[in-house]
Design an enzyme around this catalytic site. Sequence first.
Site, short mmCIF file in Angstrom:
data_model
loop_
_atom_site.label_atom_id
_atom_site.label_comp_id
_atom_site.label_asym_id
_atom_site.label_seq_id
_atom_site.Cartn_x
_atom_site.Cartn_y
_atom_site.Cartn_z
N ASN A 180 8.47 46.95 19.09
CA ASN A 180 8.73 47.75 20.12
C ASN A 180 9.95 49.66 19.30
O ASN A 180 11.23 48.84 19.07
CB ASN A 180 9.29 47.48 21.61
CG ASN A 180 7.46 46.46 21.74
OD1 ASN A 180 6.79 46.60 21.74
ND2 ASN A 180 7.92 46.01 22.99
N ASP A 193 10.47 51.01 21.93
CA ASP A 193 11.09 51.87 23.08
C ASP A 193 12.54 50.81 23.02
O ASP A 193 12.90 50.27 22.49
CB ASP A 193 10.64 51.34 24.44
CG ASP A 193 10.24 49.64 24.65
OD1 ASP A 193 10.93 49.21 24.35
OD2 ASP A 193 9.12 49.61 24.51
N HIS A 221 9.97 47.65 13.79
CA HIS A 221 9.53 48.92 13.83
C HIS A 221 9.95 50.77 14.17
O HIS A 221 9.52 51.26 14.14
CB HIS A 221 7.74 48.70 14.09
CG HIS A 221 6.87 47.84 13.89
ND1 HIS A 221 5.94 47.70 14.41
CD2 HIS A 221 7.01 47.30 12.62
CE1 HIS A 221 5.74 46.55 13.67
NE2 HIS A 221 6.12 46.39 12.72
P1 OAD Z 1 -1.24 45.01 20.45
O1 OAD Z 1 -1.25 45.97 21.16
O2 OAD Z 1 -1.85 45.06 19.35
O3 OAD Z 1 -1.23 43.90 21.20
C1 OAD Z 1 -0.72 43.75 23.28
C2 OAD Z 1 -0.65 42.31 23.04
O4 OAD Z 1 0.04 42.17 24.34
C3 OAD Z 1 -1.92 41.80 23.39
O5 OAD Z 1 -2.19 40.30 22.97
C4 OAD Z 1 -2.51 41.67 25.01
O6 OAD Z 1 -3.10 40.82 25.51
C5 OAD Z 1 -0.93 41.09 25.27
N1 OAD Z 1 -0.49 41.80 26.47
C6 OAD Z 1 -1.22 42.95 27.14
N2 OAD Z 1 -0.18 43.25 28.40
C7 OAD Z 1 0.56 42.01 28.84
C8 OAD Z 1 1.54 41.55 29.72
N3 OAD Z 1 2.02 42.07 30.70
N4 OAD Z 1 1.97 40.71 29.28
C9 OAD Z 1 2.16 39.34 28.33
N5 OAD Z 1 1.57 40.20 27.44
C10 OAD Z 1 0.70 41.20 27.53
O7 OAD Z 1 0.21 45.04 20.31
P2 OAD Z 1 1.93 44.50 19.22
O8 OAD Z 1 1.50 43.37 18.88
O9 OAD Z 1 2.49 45.06 19.73
O10 OAD Z 1 2.98 49.08 15.14
O11 OAD Z 1 1.20 45.82 17.90
C11 OAD Z 1 2.08 45.72 17.11
C12 OAD Z 1 2.08 46.98 15.73
O12 OAD Z 1 0.77 47.48 16.28
C13 OAD Z 1 2.71 48.15 16.72
O13 OAD Z 1 4.54 47.35 16.71
C14 OAD Z 1 2.85 48.80 16.66
C15 OAD Z 1 1.21 48.98 16.56
O14 OAD Z 1 0.95 49.55 15.42
C16 OAD Z 1 2.93 50.40 14.68
O15 OAD Z 1 3.30 51.72 15.54
C17 OAD Z 1 4.36 50.35 12.89
#
Ligand code: OAD
Length: 231
Positions: free
Chosen positions: A88, A90, A105
């Site tokens: 993240n 943030d 990131h």
């Molecule tokens: P994603 O948006 O790909 O995935 C978010 C995950 O959080 C999903 O598997 C959801 O099911 C889960 N989720 C949603 N709400 C939730 C909650 N309240 N509690 C628990 N889980 C929840 O986000 P990331 O995996 O962080 O990179 O994405 C990885 C990277 O892709 C980011 O860092 C960003 C993006 O492109 C860059 O910007 C370089």
Amino acid sequence: MRVVVLTGAGISAESGVPTFRDSDGLWEGHRAEDVATPEAFEYQPAVVQRFYDARRAALADVEPNPAHLALARLERALGDDLLVVTQNVDDLHERAGSQHVLHMHGELLSALCVGCRARSRWTEDLGDHPPCPRCGSAELRPDIVWFGEVPYQMDRIVAALQRCDLFVSIGTSGAVYPAAGFVQSAVTYGARTLELNLLPSEGSHFFDESRRGPAGVLVPAWVDELLTTVR
Ligand code: OAD
Ligand code: ZN
């Protein structure tokens, strides 16, 4: 007990920070290639700056949630034996009180100078071409690791994965490497692995255990559980 926690956008979702790949996520309204690549910044810098300026400004309206607070509580108990690696950008882990956080990131509250490569703490917009505090050139970009760029702190992350007894992944879809591969590294190095996520992720089957639910509920419960076993 050495613990490495990997967090993704899902841990900040209940704070009101949008995730990327969920139905109301950031990549719904934007194509990632249009704002999150060096090429996008080269061809349409104003669009890219506006996207990140808006996300930086939106940090003023969000607060850490019980999941961030629970990880800070765990750090107070484990000290150096806990490392939070976050995808993240943030600052909610820090605002919750965590001190050992690696932003692989990058960070919204940081600006990277294309001229001299200095990273400066930044809270204002970048779209109006402010000068670099170090070299004065007006070439600041968001300090975000875009697709095709190498994440920060990989040496320290790999070293921590090699040493850890427990690897926990929270709120990440497992769609973006190298973070998506950390679970397999941790398994190879002999750690137990646990996933806490709302929905099954792309890598759920790699974990010893996977729990489904909102991070704001699952993370405090897991921290309570861990603290009773390590005490
Ligand atoms: P994603 O948006 O790909 O995935 C978010 C995950 O959080 C999903 O598997 C959801 O099911 C889960 N989720 C949603 N709400 C939730 C909650 N309240 N509690 C628990 N889980 C929840 O986000 P990331 O995996 O962080 O990179 O994405 C990885 C990277 O892709 C980011 O860092 C960003 C993006 O492109 C860059 O910007 C370089
Ligand atoms: Zn500079």
